[in-house]
Design a protein around this motif. Structure first.
Motif, PDB file in Angstrom:
ATOM      1  N   ASN A 123       0.457  82.946  -9.160  1.00  0.00           N
ATOM      2  CA  ASN A 123       1.120  81.654  -9.077  1.00  0.00           C
ATOM      3  C   ASN A 123       0.170  80.725  -8.311  1.00  0.00           C
ATOM      4  OD1 ASN A 123       3.342  82.815 -10.284  1.00  0.00           O
ATOM      5  ND2 ASN A 123       4.457  83.065  -8.360  1.00  0.00           N
ATOM      6  N   TYR A 142      -0.520  76.693  -6.626  1.00  0.00           N
ATOM      7  CA  TYR A 142       0.218  75.596  -6.000  1.00  0.00           C
ATOM      8  C   TYR A 142      -0.748  74.488  -5.540  1.00  0.00           C
ATOM      9  CZ  TYR A 142       3.477  79.518  -5.383  1.00  0.00           C
ATOM     10  OH  TYR A 142       4.274  80.611  -5.581  1.00  0.00           O
ATOM     11  N   TYR A 169       3.443  73.443  -8.993  1.00  0.00           N
ATOM     12  CA  TYR A 169       3.146  74.857  -9.007  1.00  0.00           C
ATOM     13  C   TYR A 169       3.151  75.356 -10.439  1.00  0.00           C
ATOM     14  CZ  TYR A 169       8.119  76.205  -9.373  1.00  0.00           C
ATOM     15  OH  TYR A 169       9.410  76.375  -9.771  1.00  0.00           O
ATOM     16  N   TRP A 200       3.759  88.084  -6.801  1.00  0.00           N
ATOM     17  CA  TRP A 200       5.073  88.620  -6.441  1.00  0.00           C
ATOM     18  C   TRP A 200       5.146  90.087  -6.808  1.00  0.00           C
ATOM     19  CZ3 TRP A 200       8.875  88.290  -3.377  1.00  0.00           C
ATOM     20  CH2 TRP A 200      10.122  88.852  -3.676  1.00  0.00           C
ATOM     21  N   GLY A 206       0.631  94.825  -3.195  1.00  0.00           N
ATOM     22  CA  GLY A 206       1.177  94.891  -1.840  1.00  0.00           C
ATOM     23  C   GLY A 206       1.636  93.557  -1.293  1.00  0.00           C
ATOM     24  N   LEU A 207       1.767  92.571  -2.137  1.00  0.00           N
ATOM     25  CA  LEU A 207       2.122  91.232  -1.704  1.00  0.00           C
ATOM     26  C   LEU A 207       3.544  90.874  -2.146  1.00  0.00           C
ATOM     27  CD1 LEU A 207      -1.257  89.486  -2.585  1.00  0.00           C
ATOM     28  CD2 LEU A 207      -0.465  90.266  -0.337  1.00  0.00           C
ATOM     29  N   THR A 208       4.156  90.040  -1.333  1.00  0.00           N
ATOM     30  CA  THR A 208       5.556  89.663  -1.581  1.00  0.00           C
ATOM     31  C   THR A 208       5.718  88.158  -1.479  1.00  0.00           C
ATOM     32  OG1 THR A 208       5.959  90.165   0.742  1.00  0.00           O
ATOM     33  CG2 THR A 208       6.592  91.836  -0.861  1.00  0.00           C
ATOM     34  N   GLY A 209       4.915  87.461  -2.223  1.00  0.00           N
ATOM     35  CA  GLY A 209       5.105  86.022  -2.353  1.00  0.00           C
ATOM     36  C   GLY A 209       4.449  85.184  -1.286  1.00  0.00           C
ATOM     37  N   GLU A 210       3.766  85.824  -0.321  1.00  0.00           N
ATOM     38  CA  GLU A 210       3.107  84.988   0.684  1.00  0.00           C
ATOM     39  C   GLU A 210       1.981  84.177   0.043  1.00  0.00           C
ATOM     40  OE1 GLU A 210       3.288  88.308   0.464  1.00  0.00           O
ATOM     41  OE2 GLU A 210       2.023  89.222   2.015  1.00  0.00           O
ATOM     42  N   LEU A 211       1.784  82.991   0.572  1.00  0.00           N
ATOM     43  CA  LEU A 211       0.758  82.104   0.043  1.00  0.00           C
ATOM     44  C   LEU A 211      -0.568  82.302   0.770  1.00  0.00           C
ATOM     45  CD1 LEU A 211       2.689  78.708  -0.280  1.00  0.00           C
ATOM     46  CD2 LEU A 211       2.167  80.351  -2.063  1.00  0.00           C
ATOM     47  N   PHE A 212      -1.638  82.132   0.009  1.00  0.00           N
ATOM     48  CA  PHE A 212      -2.982  82.128   0.583  1.00  0.00           C
ATOM     49  C   PHE A 212      -3.628  80.801   0.192  1.00  0.00           C
ATOM     50  CE2 PHE A 212      -2.918  86.353   2.177  1.00  0.00           C
ATOM     51  CZ  PHE A 212      -2.038  87.027   1.349  1.00  0.00           C
ATOM     52  N   PHE A 213      -4.092  80.104   1.202  1.00  0.00           N
ATOM     53  CA  PHE A 213      -4.525  78.730   1.024  1.00  0.00           C
ATOM     54  C   PHE A 213      -6.031  78.591   0.969  1.00  0.00           C
ATOM     55  CE2 PHE A 213      -0.727  76.081   1.556  1.00  0.00           C
ATOM     56  CZ  PHE A 213       0.181  77.004   2.045  1.00  0.00           C
ATOM     57  N   PHE A 267       7.952  84.142   6.944  1.00  0.00           N
ATOM     58  CA  PHE A 267       6.506  84.098   7.143  1.00  0.00           C
ATOM     59  C   PHE A 267       6.161  83.107   8.254  1.00  0.00           C
ATOM     60  CE2 PHE A 267       5.744  86.201   3.094  1.00  0.00           C
ATOM     61  CZ  PHE A 267       6.843  85.848   2.349  1.00  0.00           C
ATOM     62  N   TYR A 285       2.598  80.888   9.515  1.00  0.00           N
ATOM     63  CA  TYR A 285       1.237  80.462   9.219  1.00  0.00           C
ATOM     64  C   TYR A 285       0.709  79.642  10.387  1.00  0.00           C
ATOM     65  CZ  TYR A 285       1.806  81.755   4.320  1.00  0.00           C
ATOM     66  OH  TYR A 285       1.990  82.462   3.161  1.00  0.00           O
ATOM     67  N   LEU A 302      -4.088  76.561   5.733  1.00  0.00           N
ATOM     68  CA  LEU A 302      -3.167  77.406   6.489  1.00  0.00           C
ATOM     69  C   LEU A 302      -3.616  78.861   6.381  1.00  0.00           C
ATOM     70  CD1 LEU A 302      -1.425  74.796   5.873  1.00  0.00           C
ATOM     71  CD2 LEU A 302       0.552  76.316   6.069  1.00  0.00           C
ATOM     72  N   LYS A 332       4.541  88.492   8.352  1.00  0.00           N
ATOM     73  CA  LYS A 332       5.719  88.346   7.500  1.00  0.00           C
ATOM     74  C   LYS A 332       6.757  89.389   7.877  1.00  0.00           C
ATOM     75  CE  LYS A 332       4.033  91.329   3.750  1.00  0.00           C
ATOM     76  NZ  LYS A 332       3.630  91.383   2.316  1.00  0.00           N
ATOM     77  N   LEU A 381      11.318  82.652   1.964  1.00  0.00           N
ATOM     78  CA  LEU A 381      11.389  82.909   0.530  1.00  0.00           C
ATOM     79  C   LEU A 381      12.727  83.591   0.272  1.00  0.00           C
ATOM     80  CD1 LEU A 381       9.637  82.796  -2.092  1.00  0.00           C
ATOM     81  CD2 LEU A 381       8.907  85.118  -1.540  1.00  0.00           C
ATOM     82  N   ASN A 396       9.536  85.100  -5.951  1.00  0.00           N
ATOM     83  CA  ASN A 396       8.749  84.479  -7.013  1.00  0.00           C
ATOM     84  C   ASN A 396       9.090  83.004  -7.232  1.00  0.00           C
ATOM     85  OD1 ASN A 396       6.547  84.866  -8.656  1.00  0.00           O
ATOM     86  ND2 ASN A 396       7.799  85.210 -10.477  1.00  0.00           N
ATOM     87  N   LEU A 412       7.489  79.007  -1.540  1.00  0.00           N
ATOM     88  CA  LEU A 412       7.980  79.106  -0.177  1.00  0.00           C
ATOM     89  C   LEU A 412       8.563  77.771   0.269  1.00  0.00           C
ATOM     90  CD1 LEU A 412       5.235  81.045   1.832  1.00  0.00           C
ATOM     91  CD2 LEU A 412       7.150  81.939   0.530  1.00  0.00           C
TER      92      LEU A 412
END
Lengths: 116, 114
Positions: free
Chosen positions: A32, A34, A49, A96, A100-107, B34, B36, B44, B49, B94, B99, B102
């Motif tokens: 996903n 954004y 998104y 998602w 091992g990830l659960t929707g956390e964002l990486f910027f 979460f 950040y 960020l 989490k 979330l 899915n 956030l």
């Protein structure tokens, strides 16, 4: 490991000029994606998104558009910039329930746009 | 609809003292939560989490956060603050359906004074 690249880092553009900010993700598939805008170093505003190629959800009607021409590429555009488009633009990715990830964002590191 | 509140715009703490940055949330069901951190002119960075399990979760740079379901809170803590912890901190939630984007709080600026 996954990485995200965002460019350009800074941009100064005149009012009425076009805009193109690019973002690419490496090390994962079908993320996903954004675009956020941050004004005056404070809150985040979700602009767009995407959950897949060609699929764009717009959160705020405005002078901007987004496109996802490839799985891991996300582009923010404008045909004619306004003064109010100035700000710090952030691209991010998430997955998602994979890797091992659960929707956390990486910027990404952000793109600072100044419209004069 | 889900929401996140960070009631303090600014938190000031002396170096070496414990710090707390507050966050409360509103969401149906069991949320994913979460924290950040954002340094000036940077993107960020993910700190930690909470998904399920122990209410106290450990994260990067010595930070931890405590999930309190009855108070719908997820406060960020650190036992001993460093000047280098000075930054903007965001809490995010979330919903259990996952899915979806956030939902972020408005951010709290932490200033650690030497």
């Amino acid at each position: 490991s996954q990485t995200i690249h965002q460019w350009p880092a800074t941009l100064v553009q005149p009012v009425g000029s076009p805009l193109s900010l690019e973002c690419t993700v490496e090390g994962t598939s079908n993320p996903n994606l954004y675009w956020y805008r941050q004004a005056a170093g404070r809150g985040l505003q979700l602009l767009f998104y995407s959950v897949g190629i060609g699929q764009i959800s717009s959160e705020v009607p405005q002078n901007l558009s987004a496109s996802r021409p490839q799985d891991r590429q996300f582009i923010l555009s404008s045909k004619k910039l306004l003064l109010s488009d100035s700000g710090f633009y952030l691209c991010a990715w998430s997955v998602w329930l994979r890797e091992g990830l659960t929707g956390e964002l990486f910027f990404g590191e952000g793109s600072r746009l100044t419209v004069l | 609809a889900q929401s996140v509140a960070q009631p303090e715009d600014q938190v000031n703490v002396a170096e070496g003292n414990p710090l707390t940055v507050k966050c409360t949330y509103s969401v149906s069901g069991n949320p994913y939560l979460f924290w950040y951190v954002q340094y000036p002119n940077r993107g960020l960075q993910f700190l930690l989490k909470y998904i399920t399990g122990d209410n106290l979760v450990n994260g990067s740079y010595g930070f931890e956060a405590e999930f309190n379901k009855s108070q719908t809170s997820f406060h960020l803590k650190k036992p001993s603050a460093l000047v280098s912890d000075s930054a903007l901190y965001f809490c995010a939630v979330l919903p259990p359906s996952g899915n979806t984007p956030l939902v972020f709080g408005k951010g709290t600026r932490l200033s650690v004074i030497a």
